[in-house]
Design a protein around this motif. Structure first.
Motif, short mmCIF file in Angstrom:
data_model
loop_
_atom_site.label_atom_id
_atom_site.label_comp_id
_atom_site.label_asym_id
_atom_site.label_seq_id
_atom_site.Cartn_x
_atom_site.Cartn_y
_atom_site.Cartn_z
N VAL A 94 0.84 -1.29 -0.09
CA VAL A 94 -0.01 -0.13 0.03
C VAL A 94 0.78 1.27 -0.16
O VAL A 94 0.61 2.40 -0.80
CB VAL A 94 -0.81 0.10 1.30
N HIS A 95 2.01 1.22 0.74
CA HIS A 95 3.27 2.06 0.51
C HIS A 95 4.42 1.64 0.03
O HIS A 95 4.85 0.50 0.46
CB HIS A 95 3.48 2.53 2.23
N GLY A 96 4.65 1.97 -1.38
CA GLY A 96 5.73 1.38 -2.16
C GLY A 96 6.85 1.15 -1.80
O GLY A 96 7.77 0.42 -2.13
N SER A 97 7.37 2.15 -0.70
CA SER A 97 8.67 1.88 -0.12
C SER A 97 8.90 1.11 1.25
O SER A 97 9.89 1.07 1.71
CB SER A 97 9.08 3.43 0.34
N GLU A 98 7.48 0.50 1.39
CA GLU A 98 7.80 -0.49 2.60
C GLU A 98 8.09 -2.00 1.86
O GLU A 98 7.06 -2.56 1.61
CB GLU A 98 6.42 -0.30 3.15
N LEU A 99 9.26 -2.04 1.91
CA LEU A 99 10.00 -3.28 1.22
C LEU A 99 10.01 -4.59 1.82
O LEU A 99 9.39 -5.65 0.95
CB LEU A 99 11.43 -2.97 0.67
N GLN A 137 8.94 4.54 -3.76
CA GLN A 137 8.23 5.56 -3.32
C GLN A 137 7.04 5.32 -2.40
O GLN A 137 6.34 4.30 -2.74
CB GLN A 137 7.59 6.67 -4.35
N ARG A 138 6.93 5.89 -1.16
CA ARG A 138 5.87 5.83 -0.26
C ARG A 138 4.46 6.11 -0.93
O ARG A 138 3.66 5.54 -0.67
CB ARG A 138 6.12 6.73 0.97
N PHE A 139 4.45 7.11 -1.47
CA PHE A 139 3.11 7.57 -1.85
C PHE A 139 2.96 7.05 -3.45
O PHE A 139 3.91 7.16 -4.27
CB PHE A 139 2.83 9.16 -1.91
N PHE A 174 -0.23 -5.74 5.18
CA PHE A 174 1.04 -5.88 5.89
C PHE A 174 1.69 -4.43 5.52
O PHE A 174 1.99 -4.27 4.38
CB PHE A 174 1.50 -6.97 5.35
N HIS A 175 2.37 -4.06 6.53
CA HIS A 175 2.99 -2.54 6.31
C HIS A 175 4.51 -2.69 7.22
O HIS A 175 4.71 -3.97 7.87
CB HIS A 175 2.41 -1.31 6.92
N CYS A 176 5.39 -1.64 6.94
CA CYS A 176 6.56 -1.46 7.71
C CYS A 176 6.44 -0.22 8.35
O CYS A 176 6.02 0.67 7.80
CB CYS A 176 7.76 -1.34 6.65
N THR A 177 6.93 -0.18 9.50
CA THR A 177 7.04 1.09 10.30
C THR A 177 8.42 1.50 10.71
O THR A 177 9.29 0.67 10.92
CB THR A 177 6.17 0.86 11.58
ZN LIG Z 1 2.34 1.55 5.58
#
Ligand SMILES: [Zn+2]
Length: 273
Positions: A94-99, A137-139, A174-177
């Protein structure tokens, strides 16, 4: 005399064929079902291998090649199972830079394609917006996709509609923080109202994989437009899972932590054991 010989040969061939077919049926029953790869043509396509960390960390295999090819045309969807049983959806990117979570999705896809006895149906969207992932990119097109799932026409709104259309029973996003960010640690998050199953799922996964959980009270309050919140508001139980790693990078252990969350999500929903 000649006729008997032909008959005997015929019998032998017949027996060999029967043994061979029993053997083949046996192999088929024991082997893993081939997943199907489709594309949602949402204008999101991109070459994810342009992101060097994605390229370096995803497994090299036939299914990976298929998914990468599909991602060039839009948002790829990998489906395991025949559409029957409990239906689950796993989303990352969902956020492109959360690898780390996107790599974990690809590892999960490779793992499941060899796995026998998948009970139910699993959809995996490993890259929501391959175009953003390719650019690290995140966005996506300058927009935070996790704040506009409540806006008609947004990519995350389309994912919610995809879940509705396919009668999905549970979603894991699933995301990264970032270290030092919010929540800034590995965690499973759910919401109590209006879909209590979301909060229960967060607790259940947390217990299974021994990572902490946090349950919010009302969906859409703290994070209006978050995919999880919008799904819960529509009655589809969803959780958000985060692993700690800087954005655009992959911290040691973060891929494994994300994969553990995904497997925990599937185990909680009794899709795998
Ligand atoms: Zn995220």
């Amino acid at each position: 005399m000649k006729n008997i010989k032909i008959n005997n040969n015929f019998k032998r061939i017949f027996i060999v064929l029967i043994i061979l077919s029993i053997f083949l049926i046996g192999i088929q029953a024991a082997s893993a079902a081939t997943p199907t790869v489709t594309v949602e043509k949402w204008g999101t396509g991109g070459d994810v291998t342009k992101n060097s960390l994605i390229k370096k960390n995803i497994p090299k295999s036939e299914i990976t090649t298929k998914v990468i090819k599909a991602a060039k045309k839009g948002t790829p969807v990998v489906k395991f199972g025949n559409g029957k049983g409990k239906k689950t959806l796993i989303v990352s990117g969902v956020h492109g830079s959360e690898l780390s979570s996107q790599v974990a999705s690809m590892k999960l896809i490779n793992y499941l394609s060899k796995k026998k006895n998948i009970k139910g149906t699993i959809y995996v969207i490993p890259f929501v917006a391959p175009k953003a992932t390719a650019k690290n990119q995140r966005f996506y097109n300058g927009k935070n996709l996790n704040s506009i799932a409540n806006k008609k026409g947004s990519i995350t709104n389309k994912i919610m509609l995809f879940a509705k259309k396919n009668k999905i029973d549970a979603v894991g996003d699933f995301h990264c923080t970032m270290p030092g960010g919010n929540p800034g640690k590995n965690i499973i998050m759910g919401t109590k109202v209006p879909t209590l199953k979301s909060a229960r799922m967060a607790i259940g996964i947390s217990r299974l994989i021994k990572q902490p959980y946090r349950n919010y009270l009302i969906a859409g309050k703290e994070y209006p437009g978050a995919l999880e919140d919008v799904l819960n508001l529509r009655g589809i139980p969803a959780v958000t899972c985060e692993v700690k790693t800087p954005h655009g990078k992959i911290a040691s252990g973060s891929i494994t932590a994300s994969l553990r969350q995904m497997l925990g999500f599937l185990r909680y929903n009794k899709i795998i054991t």
